[in-house]
Design a protein around this motif. Sequence first.
Motif, PDB file in Angstrom:
ATOM      1  N   MET A 136      -8.198  -2.669   5.821  1.00 62.94           N
ATOM      2  CA  MET A 136      -7.839  -3.669   4.752  1.00 62.94           C
ATOM      3  C   MET A 136      -8.661  -4.906   4.814  1.00 62.94           C
ATOM      4  SD  MET A 136      -3.792  -3.361   4.990  1.00 62.94           S
ATOM      5  CE  MET A 136      -3.681  -2.890   6.613  1.00 62.94           C
ATOM      6  N   VAL A 191      -5.631  -9.590   0.051  1.00 64.49           N
ATOM      7  CA  VAL A 191      -6.385  -8.583   0.729  1.00 64.49           C
ATOM      8  C   VAL A 191      -7.327  -8.130  -0.655  1.00 64.49           C
ATOM      9  CG1 VAL A 191      -6.451  -6.109   1.594  1.00 64.49           C
ATOM     10  CG2 VAL A 191      -4.463  -7.525   2.074  1.00 64.49           C
ATOM     11  N   PHE A 219       0.783  -1.236   0.068  1.00 65.10           N
ATOM     12  CA  PHE A 219       0.223   0.029   0.103  1.00 65.10           C
ATOM     13  C   PHE A 219       0.862   1.316   0.067  1.00 65.10           C
ATOM     14  CE2 PHE A 219      -3.629   2.595   0.718  1.00 65.10           C
ATOM     15  CZ  PHE A 219      -3.377   3.628   1.609  1.00 65.10           C
ATOM     16  N   THR A 234      -9.401  -2.158   0.119  1.00 67.33           N
ATOM     17  CA  THR A 234      -8.628  -1.326   0.978  1.00 67.33           C
ATOM     18  C   THR A 234      -9.562   0.185   0.880  1.00 67.33           C
ATOM     19  OG1 THR A 234      -6.594  -2.215   0.765  1.00 67.33           O
ATOM     20  CG2 THR A 234      -6.466   0.028   1.670  1.00 67.33           C
TER      21      THR A 234
END
Length: 416
Positions: free
Chosen positions: A307, A407, A295, A410
């Motif tokens: 996340m 993930v 990120f 976000t």
Amino acid sequence: MLFATVLSCTIFLVQSNEDPSLQTKDGKVVFSAAEVEFQFESPMKQILLQKEAELVVANEEKDRAKAQILLQEIDDIEEQMETERKHYIVSVTGVRDRLDGHDTNVTNLDRKIGIVAGNLDDFKLEVQHALEDVTNTTDIHQQHLVDLEKTIEENDNSVSLKMEGLNNSIKELLEDLASTKKNLADTNKGIADQVKKDDARMKGIEKKIHEMEVNHNLFQMPILKEWKRGLKCSANLHGALRRISGNNPSKEVVQNSIVYCNGAEWTRISPIVGQSAENRIPGSNGCIMRDVYAFSTTSHSCRAIYMRTNIKIKSSVMFHLKFEGYNYGTGRHVDNSIMGYTYSGWTCSGSRSHRNYGDAGYVDQYCSGGFVIIRMVLYSSSYYVGFRMDASFLNPTGPQMCGLFKVVQTKCNSPF
């Protein structure tokens, strides 16, 4: 210079049988010549009288320094007057010689004037002859001018005839040019149609070449279909590599992965950085997935980063997530880790542990929408922050996420 500064002049007759000369008499310059005496008052006399008067005043005032200076100046003036007197003594004999020389010069001048007058008469005669020649030449030039005008008129007529013929030729040439242009346009149209067809053909060829390049690249390392962990390979393929894609029966993500034949079975080569790769550790069925997520942001205000993972609640997964990076805006270290267990009997992860080794911020976790959410809170600012994430599944329960963890989404400052 003496006669240029005369103050006064007196003329009177004198009797003298001697050769007269210029002398000084009673402070005046006296010039005697042939019973005539010229007296010129010396200009230095007035300066001398003035200095003598100043000397009298200085003596009366007993100013010795000034008196000495004036005495020296008076001596200098008298010496200068004596020098001038000697310089301007002129004898009568010298004057007579100069007058005789002057008479001789006048006689010579008269003779030269006569010569010049004769030369002037000759010049006048030459000028008259030249004027006659110019007149004759002018008449000849006028006749030439008449002849030239006649020739120009004849040439103008000839040029007019030639221009008419030239205009006709240009007209014919323009007609031929228009015809040629039309023929060229027709030819260009045919060429354009052919070029269009050739372009279409070339595009087809380029497409086929591209397909051939893709197929060539693909078959440099053949695809191994329906791969799963423990798939056997023959000993003669030891060291061979194969590409695998898609999902295997156990639902592990294997897109764009590579397997290696160790002489007994096909095993995945890992870690593959940035591809959420799994790394099975000898002695354990667990794995470490390197660089599964990264990120970064240039914003100052993204202080809370949420996340959403694909770890489901009640899925019996024990996990360890580690974050490493750098917060440029605050000049601080990102170094955090978070652990948990999604026990089947809990509504969210439990038995948690959060460690914040760096000074850039802290992490924690919660559940939303049936998945584990990781939150990182940065201190002060998020300006040009960047970090990465590793995921470990080393416990007896949890390796089912090996090769699958990721993930999903976000958000900044907006909880799930």
